[in-house]
Design a protein around this motif. Structure first.
Motif, short mmCIF file in Angstrom:
data_model
loop_
_atom_site.label_atom_id
_atom_site.label_comp_id
_atom_site.label_asym_id
_atom_site.label_seq_id
_atom_site.Cartn_x
_atom_site.Cartn_y
_atom_site.Cartn_z
N MET A 1 2.34 -43.43 19.27
CA MET A 1 1.64 -43.41 18.14
C MET A 1 1.38 -41.17 19.21
O MET A 1 1.65 -41.78 20.24
CB MET A 1 0.24 -43.87 18.69
CG MET A 1 0.39 -45.48 18.27
SD MET A 1 0.39 -44.99 16.15
CE MET A 1 0.74 -47.13 16.04
N ASP B 1 -2.49 -38.52 18.78
CA ASP B 1 -3.41 -38.21 18.24
C ASP B 1 -3.34 -37.98 16.76
O ASP B 1 -2.23 -36.82 16.46
CB ASP B 1 -4.47 -37.30 18.72
CG ASP B 1 -4.61 -38.58 20.09
OD1 ASP B 1 -4.08 -39.22 20.43
OD2 ASP B 1 -5.06 -37.71 21.67
N SER C 1 -4.48 -42.26 15.60
CA SER C 1 -3.61 -41.86 15.57
C SER C 1 -2.60 -42.09 14.83
O SER C 1 -3.28 -42.63 13.86
CB SER C 1 -3.12 -43.49 16.76
OG SER C 1 -3.16 -44.78 16.47
N LYS D 1 -7.93 -46.05 17.19
CA LYS D 1 -6.16 -45.81 17.67
C LYS D 1 -5.70 -47.41 17.90
O LYS D 1 -6.41 -47.78 18.94
CB LYS D 1 -5.72 -45.27 19.28
CG LYS D 1 -6.92 -44.02 19.38
CD LYS D 1 -6.64 -42.67 21.11
CE LYS D 1 -6.71 -41.39 20.32
NZ LYS D 1 -8.20 -40.59 20.23
#
Lengths: 403, 485
Positions: free
Chosen positions: B396, B398, B369, B381
């Motif tokens: 966040m 991706d 992320s 992430k």
């Protein structure tokens, strides 16, 4: 405003087994041996103990989960017993729990005992990490070992501070050389040989650039401490040792995912050190700390700790190392009992083993007599760190023989 | 118009001189002396047909938008899983969308060309726009056999589409015959083959002419119509075979036997990629894939070919090589020697399928992320930003790391950690755009590692758990090799 732990708690008895490769001893044998020495030293009985903290780390190959192994081995009579585990700070965490309980008034006498039985894995080194870091990390971290992680630190240190590989290995070997000299004098130490510098430098590589003698022993062992409120300590003995600081710091995994960490000095050590010095009222660590037991799981680990704890300047500890500053007759003797390097490293016991050496040295009772520091030490420091480099838990404990 | 829009290939870095094999095993089978010429490509211990497919696909996807890919056909006789679609694992690793069509084409040497025809059909049907075909193989010959000498490892990938064609598909002709040249049943690792001379005379020498003649008849073609002819015949007498079909020496595309080996179902497409690397606009190329019959296809190269050359392909990968001089190491890498892994090496922690599924492309495609507040990339992430100066919660987006380059911050070569090729090399990788990962380092030697050395990501086997039927894959760092280094 928090006032800290300084001068609120005292250690009145300690015990420590020999550390080693004990094919013939169970965890029960180790726990009972350390405990017996501690209660005899304190002059108390089991019924006097109000609460206990048990430290053990690798429960998969060890004593099992929970605090029941301690209660069962010692037949502790229905008192609160807590198991703590926080990687290599586990032993110090057990001591911290016991001290906080006594300081809070929750009980009058508390036991901290750490034990680890590591030699039933069937191979050298620590148990395989497996899912130690969680099931997901099985995929997204390499198949890490402790020497591998610290090998990375050593390579990064050499690169940043301009040491050639040969220079770097010589400095690291000098650290181990000193610990072997100390360990050879200690009948309870796991490794009691004192090899020459040449042997140390040229040993087989375990994890580049660290060789066999850059790595500590993996051992079985146990250590115990009995703590009481500081103002009651002299009712038990004339020479109690007082807790001056107990600090813990965890890096929130910054180092393994963010480039702000240089891959060398551990932020958690620096911060735990600062907080411990503040708690203990120490202004000039290099002058005021009289002896240290630092977490020398690897020679490079000891080196960066000298610097992170403000004893040697950052990037320059090699000069102190080469000058013998940390030798047993140096200004700040470090690992006077041989350290993790030679005394051994049963993880759950190690923090309390360090406290044991400082306790004995501050009392002037180190055995055999030739090991006793002649400098009349007043303040000793014990340091542990564990986890994975860049995501470390670090503890710093400071002890003194005066209120 | 439909056809090829991009190409890519992969050849493992290790090459073994066939004389090394003969020196080790020639005592047993002196007749292999004739095969003991040239070198063959050997997959590293952490490579298999899956990882090579991902590598070839990544080479092919250079410059393509991954979320515009509508399907993936994975073609191989050596796919790791018999049950659990291999193409799906490959698609996840390539960070493709989920609403795509995937299939494994397997069990025949013609799988590569059959998969290519199926992808062309899929695009022609208007159901899909961009379809990726990967052909990959890592077949094994038993020690002492001539197959051991001949077989090599490698992969090719072709993107099929409608726009920006580099080679237009003109037509195809297929044959199916249960010709039992090679066979392998479930639970067998090594193929059985009938006498080589019979395979050559009754198999290749009869089926390939039938294929070529079938295509010529269907489309009214003649041997002189082609600039390049690809016949996936892995023999030294390829030129003779082609001569009998009426092709001259200049038309014949090299079959990679002397520098890669017979890459099975990948051979035809690897030769095709090599041909495309040299092709000029207007060239017509004949592609014949042999296996239980076979497929013949032909293409016409377009003007766009010149713009599609920024990849390693066959010629680039041929130059990135390291000689594997130790035959025993080859046996260990290919799991043909019962090595004493030791008690530590035997400790394989169970991989939890529910975790693999939950983590999805975090594990499969190295997706992490990036904090929208401070722009810090992070892996895996995170909900709370890792930047000590930021710490924003749930801001966040991706962010993928698989296509990012980085540098080694620190490294080690670990003799304690179990590895099939000790020391286990790993380190901190600092990415150019930010973010740091603890990663294994592969396809290099400890002596060449340096702090600050540039690396890129590669999809590899992490571990194999035979007891539980698991091939676990993840990403590792490899040095950025220049094709001419």
């Amino acid at each position: 405003m928090a006032t800290g732990i300084k001068n609120k708690v005292a250690i009145i008895g300690m015990g420590c087994t020999s550390f080693g490769e004990f094919w013939d001893k169970s965890e029960q044998d180790l726990i009972v041996e350390a405990y017996k020495e501690a209660i005899e030293d304190a002059g108390i009985e089991t019924k006097d103990i109000g609460a206990a903290w048990f430290g053990s780390c690798f429960d998969e190959v060890n004593v099992g989960k929970g605090a029941i192994p301690l209660a069962r081995a010692l037949k502790l009579p229905n008192i609160p017993v807590t198991r703590v585990e926080n990687f290599c700070t586990t032993g110090t965490e057990a001591l911290r729990g016991a001290c906080y309980a006594v300081a809070s008034g929750a009980c009058d006498v508390a036991l901290a005992l750490g034990a680890e039985k590591l030699k039933d894995t069937g191979y050298g080194g620590l148990p395989d990490f497996g899912t130690m870091l969680g099931t997901e990390n099985l995929f997204y971290t390499p198949n890490l070992t402790a020497p591998g992680m610290f090998g990375m630190v050593a390579n990064a240190y050499f690169d940043k501070y301009g040491l050639s590989r040969d220079e770097g290995k010589r400095v690291l070997s000098r650290i181990s050389y000193k610990s072997h000299q100390n360990g050879a004098m200690n009948p309870r130490a796991h490794l009691r040989r004192a090899p020459s510098m040449d042997v140390l430098i040229n040993a087989p590589i375990v994890a580049d650039p660290l060789g066999l003698f850059d790595c500590c022993g993996v051992s079985d062992g146990a250590a115990a401490a009995i703590v009481v409120p500081a103002d009651k300590a002299k009712e038990y003995r004339p020479d109690p040792i007082y807790i001056k600081a107990l600090q813990l710091s965890l890096t929130p995994a910054t180092g393994i995912g963010h480039q702000s960490w240089d891959g060398i000095h551990f932020e958690s050590t620096r911060i735990a050190g600062i907080n411990a010095y503040n708690e203990a009222g120490i202004k000039k660590p290099r002058e005021e700390v009289n002896l240290m037991e630092v977490h020398d799981c690897f020679s490079i680990s000891e080196l960066v700790t000298y610097e992170s704890l403000q004893i040697s300047p950052i990037g320059k500890s090699r000069y102190d190392i080469e000058d013998g500053f940390y030798d047993i007759d140096g200004q700040v003797p470090c690992q006077s009992d041989g350290g993790l390097k030679c005394f051994g490293h049963p993880i759950g016991a190690s923090g309390i083993r360090m406290a044991y050496e400082i306790y004995k040295q501050l009392q002037g009772k180190a055995e055999p007599e030739q090991r006793q520091l002649q400098s009349n030490p007043r303040i000793g420091l014990a340091h542990n760190h564990g986890g994975i480099c860049g995501s470390l838990v670090c503890s710093v404990a400071i002890f003194g023989n005066e209120l | 118009m439909i056809g090829i829009t991009s190409y890519g290939a992969y050849i493992p870095r290790y090459r073994m001189n066939r004389k090394t094999i003969f020196a080790a095993m020639g005592w047993f089978n002196a007749a292999t002396a004739g095969a003991a010429r040239g070198e063959k490509a050997v997959a590293n211990h952490d490579e298999d047909s899956m990882t090579m497919a991902v590598a070839a696909a990544s080479d092919c996807l250079n410059g393509c938008t991954r979320n515009e890919v509508d399907g993936l056909y994975l073609c191989s006789t050596t796919l790791p899983y018999l049950e659990r679609q291999n193409a799906a694992i490959c698609a996840e690793a390539l960070a493709f969308r989920q609403d795509i069509r995937t299939a494994d084409f397997t069990a025949s040497l013609k799988s590569g060309t059959t998969g290519l025809i199926a992808a062309l059909d899929a695009v022609r049907s208007d159901d899909t726009k961009n379809f990726l075909v990967c052909a990959t193989d890592a077949r094994q010959g038993k020690p002492g056999s001539s197959m051991e000498h001949n077989l090599g490892d490698g992969a090719a990938a072709l993107m099929v589409g409608k726009n920006n064609l580099i080679a237009e598909f003109k037509g195809s002709f297929s044959l199916t015959r249960d010709f039992p040249d090679y066979r392998r049943i479930q639970e067998e690792r090594f193929s059985h083959s009938w006498e080589e001379r019979w395979i050559r005379d009754e198999g290749y020498m009869k089926i390939i002419p039938a294929l070529v003649e079938g295509l010529f008849k269907k489309y009214n073609l003649a041997s002189g119509d082609f600039a390049k002819v690809i016949i996936s015949y892995p023999g030294r007498d390829l030129q003779n075979v082609c001569k009998r079909l009426g092709f001259n020496e200049e038309q014949v595309q090299d079959n990679l036997l002397t520098n890669v080996g017979d890459t099975g179902s990948a051979l035809a497409l690897m030769m095709f990629v090599a041909a495309l690397e040299e092709a000029k606009p207007g060239d017509t190329i004949l592609l014949c894939g042999y296996g239980n019959g076979g497929d013949a296809l032909f293409f016409e190269v377009t003007d766009a070919i010149e713009k599609a050359r920024n990849r390693l392909g066959i010629s680039g990968h041929l130059k990135i090589k390291k000689e594997l001089k130790n035959y025993n190491k080859y046996l260990v890498f290919r799991d043909m020697l019962p090595l004493e892994a030791g008690i530590r090496g035997e400790e394989i922690t169970m991989a939890r399928m529910s975790v693999i599924n939950r983590e999805g492309q975090t594990l499969a495609a190295l997706n992490g992320s990036r904090c929208t507040a401070c722009n810090t990339p992070q892996y895996p992430k995170q909900r709370v930003c890792i930047n000590p100066e930021c710490g924003a919660i749930d801001q966040m987006e991706d962010y993928s790391f698989f296509d990012k380059s980085g540098r080694i911050n620190s490294f080690t070569g670990d003799n304690l950690a179990f590895s099939w090729d000790p020391p286990a090399m790993y380190g901190f990788i600092d990415f150019e755009e930010g973010g740091r990962l603890y990663l294994d380092i592969t396809d290099t030697e400890l002596e060449s590692l340096r702090v600050g050395m540039p690396v890129r990501m590669t999809f590899r086997r992490k571990f194999v758990d035979r007891q539980r039927g698991i091939y676990a894959y993840f990403w590792k760092a490899i040095p950025v090799y220049e094709a001419n280094s």
